[in-house]
Design a protein around this motif. Sequence first.
Motif, mmCIF file in Angstrom:
data_model
loop_
_atom_site.group_PDB
_atom_site.id
_atom_site.type_symbol
_atom_site.label_atom_id
_atom_site.label_comp_id
_atom_site.label_asym_id
_atom_site.label_seq_id
_atom_site.Cartn_x
_atom_site.Cartn_y
_atom_site.Cartn_z
ATOM 1 N N UNK A 50 105.992 81.269 15.511
ATOM 2 C CA UNK A 50 105.026 80.461 14.779
ATOM 3 C C UNK A 50 104.597 81.297 13.585
ATOM 4 N N UNK A 51 104.707 80.753 12.374
ATOM 5 C CA UNK A 51 104.474 81.563 11.187
ATOM 6 C C UNK A 51 103.824 80.733 10.089
ATOM 7 N N UNK A 52 103.458 81.406 9.020
ATOM 8 C CA UNK A 52 102.867 80.719 7.885
ATOM 9 C C UNK A 52 102.452 81.697 6.806
ATOM 10 N N UNK A 53 101.875 81.157 5.739
ATOM 11 C CA UNK A 53 101.367 81.964 4.630
ATOM 12 C C UNK A 53 99.924 81.536 4.367
ATOM 13 N N UNK A 54 99.053 82.504 4.168
ATOM 14 C CA UNK A 54 97.639 82.234 3.892
ATOM 15 C C UNK A 54 97.372 82.500 2.414
ATOM 16 N N UNK A 55 96.993 81.426 1.703
ATOM 17 C CA UNK A 55 96.653 81.569 0.290
ATOM 18 C C UNK A 55 95.451 80.697 -0.002
ATOM 19 N N UNK A 56 94.556 81.192 -0.869
ATOM 20 C CA UNK A 56 93.375 80.415 -1.201
ATOM 21 C C UNK A 56 93.735 79.323 -2.204
ATOM 22 N N UNK A 57 92.745 78.584 -2.685
ATOM 23 C CA UNK A 57 93.045 77.457 -3.568
ATOM 24 C C UNK A 57 93.486 77.890 -4.961
ATOM 25 N N UNK A 58 93.478 79.217 -5.245
ATOM 26 C CA UNK A 58 94.041 79.723 -6.508
ATOM 27 C C UNK A 58 95.428 80.316 -6.303
ATOM 28 N N UNK A 59 95.972 80.148 -5.107
ATOM 29 C CA UNK A 59 97.290 80.644 -4.716
ATOM 30 C C UNK A 59 97.327 82.146 -4.520
ATOM 31 N N UNK A 60 96.170 82.810 -4.451
ATOM 32 C CA UNK A 60 96.128 84.242 -4.191
ATOM 33 C C UNK A 60 96.309 84.484 -2.699
ATOM 34 N N UNK A 61 97.142 85.466 -2.292
ATOM 35 C CA UNK A 61 97.371 85.718 -0.869
ATOM 36 C C UNK A 61 96.130 86.277 -0.175
ATOM 37 N N UNK A 62 95.977 85.956 1.087
ATOM 38 C CA UNK A 62 94.869 86.445 1.902
ATOM 39 C C UNK A 62 95.428 87.414 2.935
ATOM 40 N N UNK A 63 95.042 88.681 2.845
ATOM 41 C CA UNK A 63 95.577 89.714 3.730
ATOM 42 C C UNK A 63 94.598 90.040 4.857
ATOM 43 N N UNK A 64 95.135 90.605 5.939
ATOM 44 C CA UNK A 64 94.352 91.108 7.084
ATOM 45 C C UNK A 64 93.514 90.020 7.756
ATOM 46 N N UNK A 65 94.006 88.814 7.781
ATOM 47 C CA UNK A 65 93.347 87.715 8.494
ATOM 48 C C UNK A 65 94.032 87.562 9.846
ATOM 49 N N UNK A 66 93.248 87.444 10.903
ATOM 50 C CA UNK A 66 93.779 87.401 12.266
ATOM 51 C C UNK A 66 94.059 85.970 12.698
ATOM 52 N N UNK A 67 95.262 85.742 13.238
ATOM 53 C CA UNK A 67 95.653 84.441 13.783
ATOM 54 C C UNK A 67 96.114 84.653 15.222
#
Length: 427
Positions: A39-56
């Motif tokens: 199970x995978x994905x990419x976390x980006x805010x509404x400006x398309x900037x990546x979000x690092x160190x977020x726990x899933x």
Amino acid sequence: MGAISATILAILLLAAPATQAASPAPTPSPSNQTFQNNISGFLRDDTRAPLADVTITAKKGDFTGTAKSSANGSWNIGVPEQGTYTVELDESTLPEGIKLAEGQENPREVTFSQTSNLSVIFAFGKGIVVQEQDFGQNLLNRLVAGLSFGLLLALASVGLSLIFGTTGLTNFAHGEMVTLGAVLVFAFNAAGLPFWLALILSLLGGALFGYAQDRGLWRPLRRRGTGLVPMMIVSIGLALAVRYVIQFYFGGATQQLPYAQSPEIQLGPVSISPNNLWSLGISAVVIALIGIVLLKTRLGKATRAVADNPALAAASGIDVDAVIRLVWITGGMLAALGGILWAYYRPGVTFDMGSAILLLIFAGVTLGGLGTVFGALIGSIIVGIFVELTTVFGLAADLKYVGALFIMIVVLLFRPQGILGRRERVG
């Protein structure tokens, strides 16, 4: 002999088996090294900037898997089996000022459906904003994407067409030659080699695999006078053997090559990703060089002579076996390059990625004319553009490859020799 080729491939992959190496893109959970479903994905805010160190976290029964997003926002959780999982994003680990979009379900239940890699999207800020795209703009973008896809198909198709032209063999193991290029880049890069060196070694690995096939398998069969149909069946067996050797060492999960995820850039009216732009340019340059070699050099003329009439070429003093061996080496290198570009186009590397486009490669070769290099180029471009344009006119994305295969059927019915092929009397 098929086992010999498979053993050579295993030695190449054993240097850095992917199951023991960390992918340079996603930050995997410990379970990723033991489970083939992800199970995978990419976390980006509404400006398309990546979000690092977020726990899933993913949970099912007694199983709990956890991952943290990497610097480019990617995350990946290996799971023991397919089914329904509860996926939760820990909102307390989000950067300050970043919140999930209104109405975004968290935690949520997700279910696998005929895939080993399940993607989960979390929207932030205002969420996913649907923008109406002008039909002409969308058509232009798909045309450029189709040209990029067609040219990378052509890299593999040209090699397959050269092999067919000089030996008459329909090689069903060509898809595994495509896979090998991408897998070797991942393996060498995971072993800590610089990316540029991993690319060079992967192309050399593809060339070596082509040489080993001809030297250890096809040349002995040719000398024994083995018919083309038995040799085609051997190629199917070789394809299966190599495919599952790759799976044994690489695993069944989808892995990403370095720089696989990149935002699209705007070039005038065209929106295109840098990877597709690089793919388009590299493919065009390489195919142009192949065309110059075939048309302007003695080696190219000898190759065309062998493809046209091997017996007459041998009588003229041309070393047919040497030309065929060179064709296999070139075909292996071109297939490896096509596989690397295909991994960026998808994006992702899997053990069966070459077999997924093998029929499209055959469609391009058949459409252009079996055994004709420039026919393979034209046919592949048509197939690539047709595949991408079908989505513009409402065909579901999962069915877009069906249209290319329909083209192949129509060509075989009404013009079996292809666009640039020659009509021949049979019987």
